[in-house]
Design an enzyme around this catalytic site. Structure first.
Site, PDB file in Angstrom:
ATOM      1  N   GLY A  30       0.803  -1.219   0.000  1.00 53.28           N
ATOM      2  CA  GLY A  30       0.000   0.000   0.000  1.00 53.28           C
ATOM      3  C   GLY A  30       0.835   1.267   0.000  1.00 53.28           C
ATOM      4  N   ASN A  31       0.230   2.348  -0.455  1.00 57.09           N
ATOM      5  CA  ASN A  31       0.894   3.654  -0.409  1.00 57.09           C
ATOM      6  C   ASN A  31      -0.130   4.772  -0.469  1.00 57.09           C
ATOM      7  OD1 ASN A  31       0.744   3.218  -3.480  1.00 57.09           O
ATOM      8  ND2 ASN A  31       2.349   1.795  -2.835  1.00 57.09           N
ATOM      9  N   SER A  76       7.549   2.322  -4.830  1.00 64.39           N
ATOM     10  CA  SER A  76       7.733   2.008  -6.251  1.00 64.39           C
ATOM     11  C   SER A  76       6.427   2.200  -7.038  1.00 64.39           C
ATOM     12  CB  SER A  76       8.241   0.572  -6.406  1.00 64.39           C
ATOM     13  OG  SER A  76       7.353  -0.302  -5.749  1.00 64.39           O
ATOM     14  N   GLU A  77       5.289   2.362  -6.348  1.00 66.97           N
ATOM     15  CA  GLU A  77       4.016   2.605  -7.048  1.00 66.97           C
ATOM     16  C   GLU A  77       3.744   4.093  -7.258  1.00 66.97           C
ATOM     17  OE1 GLU A  77       3.066   0.328  -8.578  1.00 66.97           O
ATOM     18  OE2 GLU A  77       2.765  -1.510  -7.427  1.00 66.97           O
ATOM     19  N   HIS A  96      -3.641   3.703  -2.163  1.00 66.53           N
ATOM     20  CA  HIS A  96      -3.592   2.379  -2.802  1.00 66.53           C
ATOM     21  C   HIS A  96      -3.435   1.319  -1.715  1.00 66.53           C
ATOM     22  CE1 HIS A  96      -2.434  -1.101  -5.011  1.00 66.53           C
ATOM     23  NE2 HIS A  96      -1.187  -1.057  -4.588  1.00 66.53           N
ATOM     24  N   HIS A  98      -4.525  -3.234  -0.685  1.00 64.68           N
ATOM     25  CA  HIS A  98      -4.931  -4.564  -1.169  1.00 64.68           C
ATOM     26  C   HIS A  98      -6.033  -5.109  -0.255  1.00 64.68           C
ATOM     27  CE1 HIS A  98      -0.428  -5.069  -2.595  1.00 64.68           C
ATOM     28  NE2 HIS A  98      -1.050  -4.087  -3.229  1.00 64.68           N
ATOM     29  N   HIS A 159      -4.403  -7.502  -8.232  1.00 66.14           N
ATOM     30  CA  HIS A 159      -3.504  -6.662  -7.441  1.00 66.14           C
ATOM     31  C   HIS A 159      -4.187  -6.025  -6.224  1.00 66.14           C
ATOM     32  CE1 HIS A 159      -0.257  -3.269  -7.584  1.00 66.14           C
ATOM     33  NE2 HIS A 159      -0.620  -3.565  -6.352  1.00 66.14           N
TER      34      HIS A 159
END
Ligand code: ZN
Length: 285
Positions: A30-31, A76-77, A96, A98, A159
């Protein structure tokens, strides 16, 4: 540090804690990001569990993804977040995660595009699935680009999910709404029935958006094919049957089941192929 920046760092920490508490992320998944001003974004660091972040860990980056300050590296996202900001000048924050039930739908390839819950229709509308892209590559931003102009939240195939909003918590709450919607849809499907809200009632509900100060992400597509064109989606595909009299109408599957009781049969593609193969074989023999 300005008071605003302090507040935004605290908001990200809080949203990360809630994501962790609700089981929306495992390990360092997550981010979260937020606009600091028109040149800089504040975002979560790489390799830190979202429930254990402190305000000083955040990274400041440019809209080109270049690190400007901070002891750690950005996620990295980040390119996926940058894609959202580029396409949505009205959006100030991106989340973001999951969340497991919503991600289950994303893995099963089942979008959350049926009109079943009034609060989802007024806040998010429909929740499509952006096609699979390898995480941390340019494929993921490209997949998100197709739907982001018309949707505040979407599933990411195999994802997770991504949401955006006017601030960190409003983007986070949309993630909660998606997961809650996925849970309810899952239960209704296990029970074997989903009564859909009619198109007329959907229009009435969307008309209430302004009254509650909710900006509509996009109008509904007049024709479901419209949202599926090769380019970017500018409208939302929402499965809501026409009914001038009923506000709640039976699901298509319910109608099909009733039809089968009246003498029609339903076959899967495999069953149909087997029947035809068999018939052809009998003809030859
Ligand atoms: Zn992810």
């Amino acid at each position: 540090m300005t008071h605003l920046e302090e507040q935004l760092r605290a908001d990200i920490v809080e949203a990360g804690r809630r994501m962790n508490a609700r089981g929306y992320v495992a390990s360092n998944d997550g981010n979260i990001s937020v606009r600091l001003d028109d040149k800089r974004l504040l975002t979560t660091p790489k390799s830190v569990p979202k429930g254990f972040m402190t305000p000083d860990m955040m990274v400041i980056v440019s809209y080109e993804g270049e690190k400007l300050s901070g002891d750690r590296e950005p996620s990295s996202e980040l390119p996926m977040h940058l894609e959202v900001y580029r396409n949505r000048p009205d959006v100030n924050a991106v989340v973001h995660a999951h969340p497991p039930i919503a991600t289950g739908f994303a893995v099963a390839g089942i979008p959350l595009t049926k009109a079943v819950l009034a609060e989802v229709i007024t806040t998010l509308g429909s929740i499509p699935i952006a096609e699979y892209g390898t995480p941390s590559t340019a494929e993921l931003p490209a997949a998100v680009r197709k739907y982001i102009k018309a949707h505040d939240g979407m599933l990411l195939a195999n994802h997770g999910a991504v949401t955006c909003g006017k601030d960190v918590l409003s983007a986070y709450y949309k993630m909660e709404t998606i997961e809650h919607f996925a849970k309810i849809s899952f239960v209704a499907r296990m029970l074997g029935n989903e009564n859909l809200i009619s198109k007329q009632e959907v229009e009435r509900l969307q008309g209430l958006r302004g009254r509650y100060g909710i900006a509509a992400p996009a109008p509904l597509c007049a024709d479901p094919g419209e949202g599926d064109l090769a380019g970017d989606a500018f409208c939302q595909v929402l499965e809501a049957p026409e009914s001038a009299t009923e506000r709640l109408v039976p699901d298509v599957n319910t109608m099909l089941r009733q039809a089968s009781r009246d003498g029609e049969i339903r076959l899967t593609y495999g069953e149909l192929t087997a029947l035809i193969t068999d018939a052809v074989k009998n003809l030859r023999d």
